[in-house]
Write an enzyme that holds these catalytic residues in place. Structure first.
Site, PDB file in Angstrom:
ATOM      1  CD1 TRP A 131      -1.039   2.278   2.451  1.00 52.22           C
ATOM      2  CD2 TRP A 131      -2.788   1.874   1.057  1.00 52.22           C
ATOM      3  NE1 TRP A 131      -1.826   3.250   2.196  1.00 52.22           N
ATOM      4  CE2 TRP A 131      -3.077   2.978   1.470  1.00 52.22           C
ATOM      5  CE3 TRP A 131      -3.652   1.074  -0.047  1.00 52.22           C
ATOM      6  CZ2 TRP A 131      -4.047   3.755   1.099  1.00 52.22           C
ATOM      7  CZ3 TRP A 131      -4.879   2.027  -0.040  1.00 52.22           C
ATOM      8  CH2 TRP A 131      -5.237   3.198   0.274  1.00 52.22           C
ATOM      9  CG  MET A 132       2.415   5.106  -2.214  1.00 49.98           C
ATOM     10  SD  MET A 132       3.407   5.495  -3.645  1.00 49.98           S
ATOM     11  CE  MET A 132       2.377   5.077  -4.850  1.00 49.98           C
ATOM     12  CG  ASN A 133      -1.674   6.819   2.255  1.00 46.12           C
ATOM     13  OD1 ASN A 133      -1.020   5.976   2.671  1.00 46.12           O
ATOM     14  ND2 ASN A 133      -1.886   7.883   3.310  1.00 46.12           N
ATOM     15  CG  ASP A 134      -1.293  11.140   2.210  1.00 44.18           C
ATOM     16  OD1 ASP A 134      -2.170  10.761   1.913  1.00 44.18           O
ATOM     17  OD2 ASP A 134      -1.430  11.730   3.269  1.00 44.18           O
ATOM     18  CD  GLN A 136       1.635   8.985   5.401  1.00 39.28           C
ATOM     19  OE1 GLN A 136       0.825   8.974   6.042  1.00 39.28           O
ATOM     20  NE2 GLN A 136       2.827   9.524   5.793  1.00 39.28           N
ATOM     21  CD1 TRP A 185       0.010   8.278   9.706  1.00 40.72           C
ATOM     22  CD2 TRP A 185      -1.491   9.491  10.665  1.00 40.72           C
ATOM     23  NE1 TRP A 185      -0.958   7.574  10.270  1.00 40.72           N
ATOM     24  CE2 TRP A 185      -1.861   8.201  10.782  1.00 40.72           C
ATOM     25  CE3 TRP A 185      -2.266  10.542  11.153  1.00 40.72           C
ATOM     26  CZ2 TRP A 185      -3.017   7.984  11.504  1.00 40.72           C
ATOM     27  CZ3 TRP A 185      -3.529  10.335  11.624  1.00 40.72           C
ATOM     28  CH2 TRP A 185      -3.778   9.077  11.895  1.00 40.72           C
ATOM     29  NE  ARG A 244      -5.661  13.474   9.011  1.00 41.20           N
ATOM     30  CZ  ARG A 244      -7.068  13.717   9.470  1.00 41.20           C
ATOM     31  NH1 ARG A 244      -7.219  13.996  10.969  1.00 41.20           N
ATOM     32  NH2 ARG A 244      -8.125  13.678   8.769  1.00 41.20           N
ATOM     33  CD  GLU A 268      -7.350  13.670   5.459  1.00 42.34           C
ATOM     34  OE1 GLU A 268      -7.241  13.107   6.332  1.00 42.34           O
ATOM     35  OE2 GLU A 268      -7.644  13.499   4.205  1.00 42.34           O
ATOM     36  CG  ASP A 324     -10.862  13.249   6.142  1.00 41.78           C
ATOM     37  OD1 ASP A 324     -10.587  12.484   5.521  1.00 41.78           O
ATOM     38  OD2 ASP A 324     -10.853  13.243   7.381  1.00 41.78           O
TER      39      ASP A 324
HETATM   40  N1  DQQ Z   1      -3.247  10.577   5.035  1.00 41.80           N
HETATM   41  C1  DQQ Z   1      -2.191  10.545   6.181  1.00 41.80           C
HETATM   42  C2  DQQ Z   1      -2.773  11.761   6.752  1.00 41.80           C
HETATM   43  C3  DQQ Z   1      -3.424  12.686   5.848  1.00 41.80           C
HETATM   44  C4  DQQ Z   1      -4.086  11.469   5.076  1.00 41.80           C
HETATM   45  C5  DQQ Z   1      -2.212   9.426   6.825  1.00 41.80           C
HETATM   46  C6  DQQ Z   1      -4.636  12.103   3.781  1.00 41.80           C
HETATM   47  O1  DQQ Z   1      -1.553  12.357   7.624  1.00 41.80           O
HETATM   48  O2  DQQ Z   1      -4.130  13.377   6.442  1.00 41.80           O
HETATM   49  O3  DQQ Z   1      -1.880   8.203   5.974  1.00 41.80           O
HETATM   50  O4  DQQ Z   1      -4.523  11.026   2.870  1.00 41.80           O
END
Ligand code: DQQ
Length: 622
Positions: A128-131, A147, A190, A254, A310, A343
């Site tokens: 998995w990958m996100n931001d 992430q 994060w 955050r 976010e 969000d």
């Molecule tokens: N992803 C992070 C948070 C952020 C969110 C957590 C946005 O810091 O707000 O993985 O996708």
């Protein structure tokens, strides 16, 4: 000082640092730059489809799950169905919402899954990958952190992945930069941002989710600034450096931004939050040393009804300029872009406005198009974007996360989830004065070759009336099948020969009651896949097309990703599609015109793009 000894992915060897070559050893890197071959076609057509059959080969496809036969179907019931994670930890669900909870999984084959893996977009080897996090340029290398879940293809155990590149296209994976191993980030390292100080130091601020799931801001910095790869990171021993202020929900605070310097010589950062359940806002903190911070009175900006903000991004753009600006640039000739990732809707919104240095407040140029209620950075499948100033080329570069619209079950089966967009250069649009322009970084052109499975398409359309025009009110929502006087017309990408699967990217000009023409730019995913467990929708928005301009689009097609740029990047739509038939040699590209009242002349240039080299760093060759 605490040096972070990141646990190393099984497929990466963390070698002790030794002097680096200028770039990775050529012996390991095969980038066949054969120059690019452009196909230029001018085609006049009316109510017709023209098929451009693109030769596709399987040669350069990365193999997933090599122990499985490509033709083997995966029994759907063999995978568990985990709940999307996130809410319990005070962050929104990061995998797909449960659109499909009652539906039976499509009978995916490994060949279909393999095709989805991109060839020139950045994605980790697995999981998995996100931001995108803390992008920066240091000693000849671009650094991308992200992430990442080291354990699975769903969100969780969030760790900072790390990769480097000399050109933003070819990437080398490095050991993790930071793992969740302290009370103040044990529930996740994060999102965060980097600030390069004038003396060369690098300050990385990031959100930690604590042992009690409280969102705090932490400081980290490279252990050895002379290491171009910035492999080891130190977490400041007195973390956290900022805790949620009174009146702020402790799980809605955050994603610190890059810092900018104020006229008093001290730094400011902004952090997204939420007030009274529905007011999205961004707080401003002042610091001179990055370890102690003062919360400034009021907020940088707030917009009722937009919910939690976010990944706020805040940066200057030059009016009438052709280069990007450092985050601390300000004064006459600049405007400021404020971006928030909402969000509630999972969309990245921005607005252009004016930043008042005396009060640390930002005001949108057009309050009707304020952050969250006006423009989007990208109208497709896109979230949590972040820019950085590339001091080596005086440009501002934007990264964004392309998230999935299939099920977690499918992501677990294919072993990965999510892709990053191609980095895009951002400029203020001097012609309209109302939007930013986004354009793929020039380095992508180095991938152009004679023949490949990936495309870079530039298309221009001119229209000629053949019947009387009338007022029609259409947007994107009817998709590409709705016919009207002036449209839609455009391209069908990732289509099979019988058009049982296709993704139209198109313009739809409409006559307004005021006698003007308003143009929509749209992407219709509703027929993009025969799979039933994939969320498909129509994306789009209006786009300014000035009187002396043709309709223009540029599309980057990479297996399962289409990034579509209209009118030089005034509007962008990213599509994540899941073809089951339009794959390998069966993927086609078509032109179409469904307008009833205009002839359309199209001019196309198509570049075949090679695969980027995205591999573990060759430590063994140093
Ligand atoms: N992803 C992070 C948070 C952020 C969110 C957590 C946005 O810091 O707000 O993985 O996708």
């Amino acid at each position: 000082m605490d040096t972070v000894h990141s646990h190393t992915p099984s497929d990466l060897q963390h070698a002790p640092y030794t002097p680096l070559p200028d770039k990775p050893s050529p012996a390991r890197i095969r980038w066949p730059f054969k120059g690019f071959a452009a196909i230029l076609a001018s085609i006049i057509f009316l109510l017709s489809l023209v098929a451009l059959i693109i030769n596709q080969s399987q040669e350069s496809l990365p193999q997933l799950n090599q122990n499985r036969s490509p033709s083997t179907s995966r029994p759907a019931e063999s995978f568990s169905k985990p709940e999307p994670r996130g809410v319990d930890q005070g962050v929104s669900p990061k995998s797909n919402p449960s659109f499909f909870s009652d539906k039976v999984s499509y009978n995916w084959t490994n060949a279909m899954f393999s095709w989805q893996r991109t060839a020139y977009h950045f994605q980790p080897q697995k999981n998995w990958m996100n931001d995108p996090d803390g992008p920066l340029f240091h000693k000849g290398w671009y650094h991308l952190f992200y992430q990442y879940n080291p354990d699975s293809a769903v969100w969780g155990n969030i760790t900072w992945g790390h990769a480097v590149s000399t050109d933003l296209i070819h990437w080398l994976y490095l050991p993790f930069a930071m793992i969740p191993d302290r009370w103040y980030d044990i529930n996740g390292v994060w999102t965060g941002s980097a600030t390069l100080l004038p003396d060369g130091r690098i300050m990385m601020l990031y959100t930690g989710s604590t042992n009690e799931s409280i969102q705090v801001q932490n400081l980290a910095y490279p252990a050895n600034l002379s290491d171009p790869l910035l492999i080891d990171w130190v977490k400041y021993p007195d973390n956290p450096v900022i805790v949620p202020p009174n009146g702020t929900e402790t799980d809605e605070f955050r994603d610190p931004t890059t810092a900018w310097m104020g006229p008093d010589g001290t730094w400011r950062i902004t952090i997204g939050s939420r007030y009274n359940k529905s007011v999205g806002l961004s707080l401003v903190y002042q610091t001179s040393n990055f370890t102690t911070y003062d919360l400034l009175e009021g907020v940088l900006h707030a917009v009722p009804g937009t919910g939690m903000w976010e990944c706020v991004d805040f940066y200057p753009v030059a009016i009438n300029g052709s280069t990007g600006l450092d985050s601390s640039a300000n004064g006459p000739g600049t405007k400021h872009v404020l971006k928030a990732s909402l969000d509630d809707t999972k969309r990245d919104h921005y607005a252009i406005g004016v930043y008042d240095l005396a009060t640390d407040k930002w005001t949108p140029d057009n309050p009707k198009e304020d952050v969250g209620i006006g423009l989007q950075v990208d109208y497709g499948r896109y979230y949590a974007s972040k820019t950085f100033y590339d001091q080596s080329k005086q440009r501002r570069v934007l990264w964004g996360w392309i998230n999935e619209t299939d099920t977690e079950t499918d992501d677990l089966a294919k072993g990965w989830a999510s892709v990053q967009t191609i980095p895009r250069e951002v400029l203020y649009d001097n012609k309209t004065g109302t939007n930013i322009l986004q354009w793929p970084v020039e380095e992508i052109e180095s991938l152009s070759i004679g023949q490949a499975t990936q495309l870079d398409i530039f298309a221009e359309f001119e229209i000629e009336m053949v019947s009387e025009t009338k007022h029609e009110k259409y947007g994107c929502s009817g998709g590409a099948v709705d016919r009207s006087h002036l449209g839609p017309f455009g391209l069908l990408v990732i289509a099979d020969q019988t058009l049982s699967e296709l993704t139209p990217i198109f313009f739809r000009p409409v006559n307004t009651t005021e006698g003007t023409v308003e143009t929509y730019f749209c992407a219709d995913e509703t027929r993009s896949s025969e799979a039933s467990d994939v969320y498909k929708q129509v994306y789009g928005s209006t786009v300014p097309v000035l009187t002396d301009e043709k309709f223009q689009m540029r599309l980057l097609v990479d297996h399962s990703i289409v990034e579509s740029f209209a009118q030089g990047g005034r509007r962008v739509i990213t599509s994540r599609v899941y073809p089951t038939k339009a794959i390998y040699g069966d993927a086609r590209l078509f032109l179409f015109n469904n307008a009833t009242g205009v002839k359309v002349k199209a001019t196309l240039k198509i570049w075949d793009l090679n695969s980027a080299f995205i591999h573990p760093f060759p430590f063994d060759q140093n």
